[in-house]
Design a protein around this motif. Sequence first.
Motif, PDB file in Angstrom:
ATOM      1  N   LEU A  22       0.822  -1.206   0.000  1.00 54.16           N
ATOM      2  CA  LEU A  22       0.000   0.000   0.000  1.00 54.16           C
ATOM      3  C   LEU A  22       0.861   1.263   0.000  1.00 54.16           C
ATOM      4  O   LEU A  22       0.509   2.261  -0.632  1.00 54.16           O
ATOM      5  N   ARG A  67      -3.660  -8.308  -3.709  1.00 51.01           N
ATOM      6  CA  ARG A  67      -3.504  -8.140  -5.158  1.00 51.01           C
ATOM      7  C   ARG A  67      -4.426  -9.072  -5.930  1.00 51.01           C
ATOM      8  O   ARG A  67      -4.806 -10.137  -5.454  1.00 51.01           O
ATOM      9  N   ILE A 126      -5.867   1.131  -6.918  1.00 50.57           N
ATOM     10  CA  ILE A 126      -6.407   0.017  -6.135  1.00 50.57           C
ATOM     11  C   ILE A 126      -7.411  -0.767  -6.973  1.00 50.57           C
ATOM     12  O   ILE A 126      -7.380  -2.003  -6.999  1.00 50.57           O
ATOM     13  N   MET A 130      -5.895  -4.402  -7.370  1.00 52.15           N
ATOM     14  CA  MET A 130      -6.267  -5.191  -6.205  1.00 52.15           C
ATOM     15  C   MET A 130      -7.489  -6.053  -6.487  1.00 52.15           C
ATOM     16  O   MET A 130      -8.287  -5.761  -7.378  1.00 52.15           O
ATOM     17  N   VAL A 137      -9.980  -4.518   0.583  1.00 51.99           N
ATOM     18  CA  VAL A 137      -9.865  -3.685  -0.617  1.00 51.99           C
ATOM     19  C   VAL A 137     -11.109  -2.815  -0.762  1.00 51.99           C
ATOM     20  O   VAL A 137     -11.012  -1.624  -1.084  1.00 51.99           O
ATOM     21  N   LEU A 140     -10.812   0.079   1.448  1.00 52.93           N
ATOM     22  CA  LEU A 140      -9.887   1.075   0.903  1.00 52.93           C
ATOM     23  C   LEU A 140     -10.560   1.951  -0.148  1.00 52.93           C
ATOM     24  O   LEU A 140     -10.175   3.100  -0.341  1.00 52.93           O
TER      25      LEU A 140
END
Length: 178
Positions: A22, A67, A126, A130, A137, A140
């Motif tokens: 990150l 990921r 992201i 991700m 995720v 985020l």
Amino acid sequence: MTQAPTQSGVRLSRRGVERLDLLLLTVEALDLNGGEAMLWTSHQLGLQAQFPNRVELWKRRCHSPLRRITRRDQLDSTDAESLIALVCAMADRLYPMLHQLLSSREPEQLTQQRWELLRERLGDLIEERMNLRRGAVLRLLDPASNAPTHHRLVSTLGLVAGPGGIDRLRAFLLDPTP
């Protein structure tokens, strides 16, 4: 520039690898040429053996379980130390921008525009890289809850810039608290 990594045998936990990745994504969000800048900086640090090209750098970063494409084996301690040194060197390079984001002396409207641009770029990275089926995720990407996380990432980059940054980043990554 920061020092080249030492061989201390750091084994990062899953959370440490996520945090490191990150931070690298945040560096990319702050620097439009982040990938190329990381490769250039790694060569300046003498890490050509670890990261001779962008593909090798990408392979080392794919140990993060967040990921889309992840590597199941554990991140080698030499690779972890090299990535830590790279993050610290990039933080040194980006320190003026980090300072502007974190400064209370900047005009509020300008600061908000900078944070919005960072949120947008980081969100795009992201979404692109991700696994969107992971709860972490999705958090985020959630605008209601991601601002403190973004601020923490930028603050961490600001703290690891300069002398002793490698040790501070290593301690942060090894810290088991969420």
